[in-house]
Design a protein around this motif. Structure first.
Motif, PDB file in Angstrom:
ATOM      1  N   LYS A 106       0.826  -1.214   0.000  1.00 54.20           N
ATOM      2  CA  LYS A 106       0.000   0.000   0.000  1.00 54.20           C
ATOM      3  C   LYS A 106       0.851   1.250   0.000  1.00 54.20           C
ATOM      4  O   LYS A 106       0.545   2.242  -0.637  1.00 54.20           O
ATOM      5  CB  LYS A 106      -0.918   0.008   1.222  1.00 54.20           C
ATOM      6  N   THR A 113      -3.358  -3.282  -7.062  1.00 55.21           N
ATOM      7  CA  THR A 113      -4.162  -4.088  -6.149  1.00 55.21           C
ATOM      8  C   THR A 113      -3.624  -5.514  -6.231  1.00 55.21           C
ATOM      9  O   THR A 113      -3.823  -6.193  -7.232  1.00 55.21           O
ATOM     10  CB  THR A 113      -5.642  -4.121  -6.606  1.00 55.21           C
ATOM     11  N   LYS A 115      -3.103  -9.471  -5.920  1.00 57.11           N
ATOM     12  CA  LYS A 115      -3.984 -10.653  -5.836  1.00 57.11           C
ATOM     13  C   LYS A 115      -3.314 -11.663  -4.911  1.00 57.11           C
ATOM     14  O   LYS A 115      -2.225 -12.140  -5.187  1.00 57.11           O
ATOM     15  CB  LYS A 115      -4.150 -11.288  -7.220  1.00 57.11           C
ATOM     16  N   ASP A 136       1.257   0.994 -15.077  1.00 53.03           N
ATOM     17  CA  ASP A 136       1.237   1.301 -13.639  1.00 53.03           C
ATOM     18  C   ASP A 136       2.502   2.027 -13.202  1.00 53.03           C
ATOM     19  O   ASP A 136       2.447   3.025 -12.512  1.00 53.03           O
ATOM     20  CB  ASP A 136       1.140   0.009 -12.818  1.00 53.03           C
TER      21      ASP A 136
END
Ligand SMILES: Nc1ncnc2c1ncn2[C@@H]1O[C@H](COP(=O)(O)OP(=O)(O)OP(=O)(O)O)[C@@H](O)[C@H]1O
Ligand SMILES: [Mg+2]
Length: 376
Positions: A106, A113, A115, A136
């Motif tokens: 984070k 995100t 997995k 990204d």
């Protein structure tokens, strides 16, 4: 109760604990390099013990001072494959618990995100993928991650990258190498230990003035484990089984395979299986025969695609010709074609790592392949 099988001799995988001979000098040297923040490039022929040594040093370094990370990039097929692996391993190996891993993701990789999947196997608790793409993050941002993490944990970080020669196979390889070097060389709290099993390729990446990684780190050539260190190691393993082996017989085992670590262990094991009480000449020759039989399928596969000139060139080397290949005598005795053919043969076989070039001339890289070619 620990039901782990105690294997007597271990070969083919990296070794630790009782299966690792001391390598005291090399361990200390590398430990010092790590603790002093030097970049290291570790080079050796195959199966000499690079991975085992780095793993050993990782355990021995002062963990209050430095944090080490180990990454094997053998299966990375592209730049971003590598960035994903680098990011995942950095996150995993710098945090002890999954919550901390997630917290770090984070903090450092806000645009992702992850997995997460839990594995039923209690020893490896969970795995996750990040799915980083150029959309990204730019390469430089991921390459800078180790530095950011090092600052956060307040320790120097040593990133060990195994099978590094893989980099040379990626699309746009040169560009990627420039980017890596460009970012890494400015990092204050991170150093790199880079090694790989393709010696020729590693040499090219790090020893060629035209290549981005030229003089990136201290070149460290890992030498074979000397016979005098193998003697007590092997004698002890035999005596644990109530068998005896003389120092001379151990030396014989070592010299038959030119002290190549993995083969020493493999041959010692073969010899042990052919021994009743004491190792005799016969147990050794039987051990060698078994070793050749074990290796033959692989050697057949490796040499199967060679042309007859290439094969004949290998035979000449195996039979003791190391220089002077363009003399008429060698050309015709071994049937290797014309003079102009020789440099092509040489280049091809060097690139494949089948042969090595030393100041004394050309040699077969694999000591057992050498025996195999001689006997064929
Ligand atoms: N310090 C050691 N003591 C005893 N045996 C060793 C040692 N180091 C390596 N070996 C032997 O060599 C084998 C190969 O070791 P390792 O995988 O560490 O080598 P490597 O140089 O990383 O090989 P590769 O070139 O395939 O990557 C081990 O399985 C073991 O049999
Ligand atoms: Mg290795």
């Amino acid at each position: 109760m620990d039901k782990m099988l105690q294997r007597t001799f271990v070969y083919g995988i990296s070794v630790s604990g009782d299966n690792f001979t001391d390598r005291v000098r090399e361990t200390n040297r590398l430990k010092m390099d790590f603790e002093n923040g030097l970049n290291v490039v570790l080079i050796s022929p195959r199966r000499m013990g690079k991975t085992s040594l780095v793993r050993r040093v990782q355990q021995e370094v002062d963990k209050n001072l430095i944090q080490t990370i180990y990454i094997d990039i053998y299966d990375c097929r592209s730049e971003y494959d590598f960035y994903n692996k680098l990011a995942i391993e950095l996150m995993k190996q710098t945090a002890s618990k999954m919550e901390l891993v997630l917290e770090n993701i984070k903090r450092f990789l806000v645009r992702l995100t992850p997995k997460i999947s839990f594995t039923p196997d209690p020893t490896s608790d969970f795995s996750f993928s990040l799915g980083i793409t150029p959309k990204d993050y730019a390469p430089e941002e991921i390459l800078q991650l180790p530095e950011l993490l090092a600052e956060q944990i307040g320790k120097h970080l040593v990133v060990c990258i195994d099978e590094f020669q893989q980099v040379a196979e990626w699309p746009d390889s040169l560009q990627v190498q420039k980017r890596m070097r460009g970012v890494w060389q400015h990092q204050q709290h991170v150093s790199y230990c880079i090694f790989g099993s393709r010696q020729q390729m590693m040499n090219r990446l790090f020893q060629d003035k035209k290549m981005p990684f030229y003089q990136f780190g201290e070149p460290n050539y890992l030498q074979p484990i000397p016979t005098e260190d193998w003697i007590p190691f092997i004698q002890q393993k035999f005596s644990q089984k109530n068998l005896t082996i003389s120092a001379e017989r151990v030396s014989e085992i070592c010299s038959l395979v030119q002290n190549q670590s993995s083969y020493v262990q493999q041959l010692a094991w073969n010899v042990m299986l052919n021994t009743e009480d004491e190792v005799l000449e016969d147990s050794i020759s039987q051990g060698v025969n078994d070793l050749l039989a074990q290796c033959t399928p692989l050697f057949m596969e490796q040499t199967g695609s060679l042309t007859s000139y290439q094969m004949n060139f290998m035979r000449a080397i195996a039979n003791g010709i190391h220089k002077g290949f363009t003399t008429q005598e060698v050309l015709s005795t071994y049937n290797i074609g014309t003079k102009s053919n020789v440099s092509k043969l040489q280049k091809f076989l060097l690139e494949k790592d089948y042969i090595v070039s030393t100041t004394d001339g050309l040699f077969i890289s694999d000591p057992v392949m050498q025996l195999w070619l001689q006997r064929k």
